[in-house]
Scaffold this active site. Structure first.
Site, PDB file in Angstrom:
ATOM      1  N   SER A 173       0.825  -1.212   0.000  1.00  9.52           N
ATOM      2  CA  SER A 173       0.000   0.000   0.000  1.00  9.52           C
ATOM      3  C   SER A 173       0.852   1.253   0.000  1.00  9.52           C
ATOM      4  CB  SER A 173      -0.839   0.073   1.282  1.00  9.52           C
ATOM      5  OG  SER A 173      -1.710  -0.990   1.379  1.00  9.52           O
TER       6      SER A 173
ATOM      7  N   HIS B  88      -0.947  -2.950  -7.403  1.00  7.46           N
ATOM      8  CA  HIS B  88      -1.684  -2.547  -6.210  1.00  7.46           C
ATOM      9  C   HIS B  88      -3.184  -2.689  -6.431  1.00  7.46           C
ATOM     10  CE1 HIS B  88      -2.768   0.756  -3.100  1.00  7.46           C
ATOM     11  NE2 HIS B  88      -2.709  -0.426  -2.526  1.00  7.46           N
TER      12      HIS B  88
ATOM     13  N   GLU C  75      -3.388  -0.362  -9.618  1.00 14.02           N
ATOM     14  CA  GLU C  75      -2.290   0.543  -9.959  1.00 14.02           C
ATOM     15  C   GLU C  75      -1.089  -0.319 -10.363  1.00 14.02           C
ATOM     16  OE1 GLU C  75      -3.168   4.408  -7.125  1.00 14.02           O
ATOM     17  OE2 GLU C  75      -2.244   2.658  -6.207  1.00 14.02           O
TER      18      GLU C  75
ATOM     19  N   ASN D  79      -3.682   5.970  -2.532  1.00 17.61           N
ATOM     20  CA  ASN D  79      -3.400   6.109  -1.099  1.00 17.61           C
ATOM     21  C   ASN D  79      -2.780   7.455  -0.724  1.00 17.61           C
ATOM     22  OD1 ASN D  79      -4.534   3.717  -0.424  1.00 17.61           O
ATOM     23  ND2 ASN D  79      -2.628   2.558  -0.374  1.00 17.61           N
TER      24      ASN D  79
HETATM   25  N1  CAA Z   1     -16.844 -10.334  -2.932  1.00 17.78           N
HETATM   26  C1  CAA Z   1     -17.698 -10.319  -3.958  1.00 17.78           C
HETATM   27  N2  CAA Z   1     -18.611  -9.338  -4.154  1.00 17.78           N
HETATM   28  C2  CAA Z   1     -18.638  -8.339  -3.261  1.00 17.78           C
HETATM   29  C3  CAA Z   1     -17.754  -8.290  -2.158  1.00 17.78           C
HETATM   30  C4  CAA Z   1     -16.831  -9.345  -2.004  1.00 17.78           C
HETATM   31  N3  CAA Z   1     -15.953  -9.376  -0.999  1.00 17.78           N
HETATM   32  N4  CAA Z   1     -18.026  -7.179  -1.442  1.00 17.78           N
HETATM   33  C5  CAA Z   1     -19.036  -6.555  -2.062  1.00 17.78           C
HETATM   34  N5  CAA Z   1     -19.415  -7.251  -3.153  1.00 17.78           N
HETATM   35  C6  CAA Z   1     -20.455  -6.916  -4.107  1.00 17.78           C
HETATM   36  C7  CAA Z   1     -21.848  -7.280  -3.617  1.00 17.78           C
HETATM   37  O1  CAA Z   1     -22.201  -8.593  -3.936  1.00 17.78           O
HETATM   38  C8  CAA Z   1     -22.708  -6.260  -4.374  1.00 17.78           C
HETATM   39  O2  CAA Z   1     -22.881  -6.652  -5.721  1.00 17.78           O
HETATM   40  P1  CAA Z   1     -24.167  -6.157  -6.593  1.00 17.78           P
HETATM   41  O3  CAA Z   1     -24.149  -4.672  -6.559  1.00 17.78           O
HETATM   42  O4  CAA Z   1     -23.890  -6.718  -7.955  1.00 17.78           O
HETATM   43  O5  CAA Z   1     -25.322  -6.763  -5.903  1.00 17.78           O
HETATM   44  C9  CAA Z   1     -21.827  -5.024  -4.401  1.00 17.78           C
HETATM   45  O6  CAA Z   1     -20.485  -5.488  -4.184  1.00 17.78           O
HETATM   46  C10 CAA Z   1     -22.190  -4.053  -3.320  1.00 17.78           C
HETATM   47  O7  CAA Z   1     -22.091  -4.731  -2.066  1.00 17.78           O
HETATM   48  P2  CAA Z   1     -23.102  -4.547  -0.862  1.00 17.78           P
HETATM   49  O8  CAA Z   1     -24.486  -4.289  -1.397  1.00 17.78           O
HETATM   50  O9  CAA Z   1     -22.927  -5.657   0.106  1.00 17.78           O
HETATM   51  O10 CAA Z   1     -22.557  -3.306  -0.065  1.00 17.78           O
HETATM   52  P3  CAA Z   1     -22.206  -1.864  -0.550  1.00 17.78           P
HETATM   53  O11 CAA Z   1     -23.147  -1.359  -1.580  1.00 17.78           O
HETATM   54  O12 CAA Z   1     -22.021  -1.109   0.701  1.00 17.78           O
HETATM   55  O13 CAA Z   1     -20.768  -2.031  -1.250  1.00 17.78           O
HETATM   56  C11 CAA Z   1     -18.432  -1.964  -1.144  1.00 17.78           C
HETATM   57  C12 CAA Z   1     -19.691  -2.604  -0.593  1.00 17.78           C
HETATM   58  C13 CAA Z   1     -18.225  -2.356  -2.608  1.00 17.78           C
HETATM   59  C14 CAA Z   1     -17.275  -2.476  -0.302  1.00 17.78           C
HETATM   60  C15 CAA Z   1     -18.606  -0.386  -1.062  1.00 17.78           C
HETATM   61  O14 CAA Z   1     -18.995  -0.036   0.246  1.00 17.78           O
HETATM   62  C16 CAA Z   1     -17.352   0.367  -1.402  1.00 17.78           C
HETATM   63  O15 CAA Z   1     -17.018   0.571  -2.561  1.00 17.78           O
HETATM   64  N6  CAA Z   1     -16.629   0.825  -0.349  1.00 17.78           N
HETATM   65  C17 CAA Z   1     -15.382   1.553  -0.525  1.00 17.78           C
HETATM   66  C18 CAA Z   1     -14.251   0.561  -0.685  1.00 17.78           C
HETATM   67  C19 CAA Z   1     -12.949   1.250  -0.913  1.00 17.78           C
HETATM   68  O16 CAA Z   1     -12.804   2.454  -0.946  1.00 17.78           O
HETATM   69  N7  CAA Z   1     -11.914   0.430  -1.068  1.00 17.78           N
HETATM   70  C20 CAA Z   1     -10.581   0.886  -1.222  1.00 17.78           C
HETATM   71  C21 CAA Z   1      -9.897   0.813   0.115  1.00 17.78           C
HETATM   72  S1  CAA Z   1      -8.247   1.442   0.052  1.00 17.78           S
HETATM   73  C22 CAA Z   1      -7.368   0.179  -0.568  1.00 17.78           C
HETATM   74  O17 CAA Z   1      -7.846  -0.894  -0.821  1.00 17.78           O
HETATM   75  C23 CAA Z   1      -5.926   0.453  -0.834  1.00 17.78           C
HETATM   76  C24 CAA Z   1      -4.975   0.275   0.249  1.00 17.78           C
HETATM   77  O18 CAA Z   1      -3.807   0.030  -0.060  1.00 17.78           O
HETATM   78  C25 CAA Z   1      -5.299   0.447   1.683  1.00 17.78           C
HETATM   79  P1  NAD Z   2      -3.787  -9.305   6.195  1.00 16.62           P
HETATM   80  O1  NAD Z   2      -3.295  -9.035   7.570  1.00 16.62           O
HETATM   81  O2  NAD Z   2      -5.230  -9.579   5.979  1.00 16.62           O
HETATM   82  O3  NAD Z   2      -2.987 -10.547   5.550  1.00 16.62           O
HETATM   83  C1  NAD Z   2      -1.596 -10.662   5.545  1.00 16.62           C
HETATM   84  C2  NAD Z   2      -1.281 -12.162   5.428  1.00 16.62           C
HETATM   85  O4  NAD Z   2       0.125 -12.317   5.179  1.00 16.62           O
HETATM   86  C3  NAD Z   2      -1.581 -12.945   6.726  1.00 16.62           C
HETATM   87  O5  NAD Z   2      -2.402 -14.055   6.398  1.00 16.62           O
HETATM   88  C4  NAD Z   2      -0.204 -13.392   7.224  1.00 16.62           C
HETATM   89  O6  NAD Z   2      -0.231 -14.669   7.837  1.00 16.62           O
HETATM   90  C5  NAD Z   2       0.581 -13.447   5.906  1.00 16.62           C
HETATM   91  N1  NAD Z   2       2.024 -13.341   6.054  1.00 16.62           N
HETATM   92  C6  NAD Z   2       2.725 -12.511   6.860  1.00 16.62           C
HETATM   93  N2  NAD Z   2       4.046 -12.691   6.674  1.00 16.62           N
HETATM   94  C7  NAD Z   2       4.180 -13.661   5.711  1.00 16.62           C
HETATM   95  C8  NAD Z   2       5.289 -14.279   5.065  1.00 16.62           C
HETATM   96  N3  NAD Z   2       6.548 -13.952   5.366  1.00 16.62           N
HETATM   97  N4  NAD Z   2       5.035 -15.206   4.114  1.00 16.62           N
HETATM   98  C9  NAD Z   2       3.768 -15.544   3.785  1.00 16.62           C
HETATM   99  N5  NAD Z   2       2.674 -14.986   4.362  1.00 16.62           N
HETATM  100  C10 NAD Z   2       2.880 -14.057   5.312  1.00 16.62           C
HETATM  101  O7  NAD Z   2      -3.294  -8.074   5.327  1.00 16.62           O
HETATM  102  P2  NAD Z   2      -3.938  -7.490   3.962  1.00 16.62           P
HETATM  103  O8  NAD Z   2      -4.937  -6.459   4.308  1.00 16.62           O
HETATM  104  O9  NAD Z   2      -4.308  -8.635   3.071  1.00 16.62           O
HETATM  105  O10 NAD Z   2      -2.673  -6.701   3.372  1.00 16.62           O
HETATM  106  C11 NAD Z   2      -1.620  -7.394   2.720  1.00 16.62           C
HETATM  107  C12 NAD Z   2      -0.797  -6.410   1.901  1.00 16.62           C
HETATM  108  O11 NAD Z   2      -1.645  -5.753   0.945  1.00 16.62           O
HETATM  109  C13 NAD Z   2      -0.118  -5.297   2.711  1.00 16.62           C
HETATM  110  O12 NAD Z   2       1.093  -4.963   2.095  1.00 16.62           O
HETATM  111  C14 NAD Z   2      -1.117  -4.147   2.587  1.00 16.62           C
HETATM  112  O13 NAD Z   2      -0.519  -2.887   2.774  1.00 16.62           O
HETATM  113  C15 NAD Z   2      -1.575  -4.344   1.151  1.00 16.62           C
HETATM  114  N6  NAD Z   2      -2.898  -3.786   0.831  1.00 16.62           N
HETATM  115  C16 NAD Z   2      -3.893  -3.794   1.768  1.00 16.62           C
HETATM  116  C17 NAD Z   2      -5.141  -3.278   1.429  1.00 16.62           C
HETATM  117  C18 NAD Z   2      -6.264  -3.276   2.403  1.00 16.62           C
HETATM  118  O14 NAD Z   2      -7.253  -2.578   2.185  1.00 16.62           O
HETATM  119  N7  NAD Z   2      -6.198  -4.049   3.477  1.00 16.62           N
HETATM  120  C19 NAD Z   2      -5.368  -2.791   0.137  1.00 16.62           C
HETATM  121  C20 NAD Z   2      -4.329  -2.827  -0.808  1.00 16.62           C
HETATM  122  C21 NAD Z   2      -3.081  -3.318  -0.443  1.00 16.62           C
END
Ligand code: CAA
Ligand code: NAD
Length: 317
Positions: free
Chosen positions: A148, A171, A183, A221
């Site tokens: 991330s 990503h 990404e 991010n």
């Molecule tokens: N697997 C399969 N389908 C899924 C799912 C999953 N895990 N989660 C949701 N869905 C599907 C549902 O089946 C539903 O499909 P339909 O519209 O075709 O019926 C649709 O997604 C919407 O789901 P819900 O009705 O249950 O709930 P919702 O409308 O609240 O949507 C969500 C859920 C898609 C997660 C929505 O809330 C959303 O887009 N949230 C924002 C998520 C976001 O911003 N993610 C990025 C996080 S940052 C990141 O990932 C990067 C990082 O490095 C940290």
């Molecule tokens: P998570 O905690 O759900 O899962 C991490 C997994 O990695 C665990 O099952 C752990 O047992 C395993 N693990 C740790 N060390 C290991 C090793 N040496 N070898 C094999 N497996 C190992 O975390 P997550 O949310 O799936 O995030 C995983 C990566 O993806 C991180 O780098 C995170 O920054 C990135 N990411 C997270 C998100 C998010 O929304 N959570 C979105 C995009 C990218």
């Protein structure tokens, strides 16, 4: 199965030497880390007919990852084959049959075309993992990290120059089956052919690629983390409750989740790893107050309230 080269172009033989031209077909994927991201990536790749090996450090984590995939696929199956339970089960079973589980990373990458790492957000752990994998993966394999926040170039730092040319960021976003974007992060060392192959592969698994440079937070991010941290600081200053801030951003800005729902969804440990890392030594972000530590976030992580994945975070699940 997806091939990044045209049908008329000759396929490169597998072997110890590196390709400098076109990439051979990407069909065997190894995903390291069976948590919320790794299991989602494995699910999407298997849905698109790839042979996938999902690797984690423990069998328990793999079993959890398999359960995530089955649950998510059932949601997809229910929409695809409404009213037909047999077809739903068949759909899930067919995709799951392409996923193998393993606790042996070196063995699992030995035949891979593409390796995607999705383990804990810790630079040293990722570097050590790739140093180990590079001894076992085929020379022409593309190695990718789903980090991330960590610089892709730094994750690849211990590798030799030929491996670095085939190392990129891929990503994905959470929840992987639903979020369209990937990404594709290009380092200075990466071969253009590797970036092109990755872009084509991302499209082939039904996602939309956005190519960007290797800078902290890439695109999404870099914008999302300041937003999340500012929301936490609003809460710390007692401006409003988490519920009201979430409602405000959903109804006032049209976001699908409020910032606290999103923080819980991403994982509070992951958010803490990201901001602490950037504040301490992020290229160009060091000392940036946007990423200063938050007492609230630190407390929750210390208490093991990591969000949805641990059952408690800002909210209880
Ligand atoms: N697997 C399969 N389908 C899924 C799912 C999953 N895990 N989660 C949701 N869905 C599907 C549902 O089946 C539903 O499909 P339909 O519209 O075709 O019926 C649709 O997604 C919407 O789901 P819900 O009705 O249950 O709930 P919702 O409308 O609240 O949507 C969500 C859920 C898609 C997660 C929505 O809330 C959303 O887009 N949230 C924002 C998520 C976001 O911003 N993610 C990025 C996080 S940052 C990141 O990932 C990067 C990082 O490095 C940290
Ligand atoms: P998570 O905690 O759900 O899962 C991490 C997994 O990695 C665990 O099952 C752990 O047992 C395993 N693990 C740790 N060390 C290991 C090793 N040496 N070898 C094999 N497996 C190992 O975390 P997550 O949310 O799936 O995030 C995983 C990566 O993806 C991180 O780098 C995170 O920054 C990135 N990411 C997270 C998100 C998010 O929304 N959570 C979105 C995009 C990218």
């Amino acid at each position: 199965m997806y091939s990044a080269i045209s049908k008329s172009a000759p396929l490169l033989a597998r072997g110890p030497s590196f390709s400098t031209t076109a990439m051979a077909s990407i069909s065997r994927i190894t995903v390291i880390g069976g948590g919320q991201m790794g299991s989602g990536i494995a699910q999407v790749a298997a849905t698109h007919k790839h042979e996938v090996t999902l690797v984690d450090v423990s069998q328990e984590a793999l079993d959890r990852g398999k359960a995530y995939m089955a649950k998510s696929l059932k949601r997809v199956a229910k929409k695809k084959h409404a009213e037909d339970e047999a077809a739903q089960s068949q759909f899930v079973a067919e995709i799951m049959s392409r996923v193998s589980l393993s606790t042996k990373p070196q063995e699992a990458v030995s035949r891979a075309d593409l390796v995607i790492e999705a383990i804990v957000e810790n630079l040293k752990v990722k570097q050590d993992l790739f140093a180990q994998l590079s001894k076992a993966a085929p020379q022409q394999a593309i190695l990718a990290s789903n980090t991330s926040s960590l610089p892709i170039g730094k994750i690849a730092e211990l590798l030799d120059s030929q491996r670095k040319q085939r190392f990129i960021g891929l990503h994905f976003f959470n929840p992987v089956p639903q979020m369209k974007l990937v990404e594709v992060v290009r380092t200075k060392e990466a071969d253009q052919e590797v970036v092109d192959s990755a872009v084509a592969w991302v499209k082939a698994i039904g996602k939309a690629p956005a190519v960007c440079k290797d800078t902290p937070g890439f695109i999404v991010n870099r914008l999302l983390l300041p937003y999340m941290m500012e929301a936490i600081r609003l809460l710390e200053r007692d401006v409003a409750s988490a519920q009201d801030i979430d409602t405000a951003m959903k109804l006032g800005a049209g976001y699908p989740m409020g910032p606290f729902e999103l923080c819980d969804y991403v994982g509070l440990d992951t958010i803490k790893f990201i901001v602490d890392g950037w504040h301490k030594d992020g290229e160009g972000l060091k000392g940036n107050p946007l990423f200063a530590s938050s007492t609230k976030l630190d407390e929750l992580v210390k208490q093991g309230r990591l969000g949805v994945k641990s059952g408690k975070g800002f909210y209880d699940y």
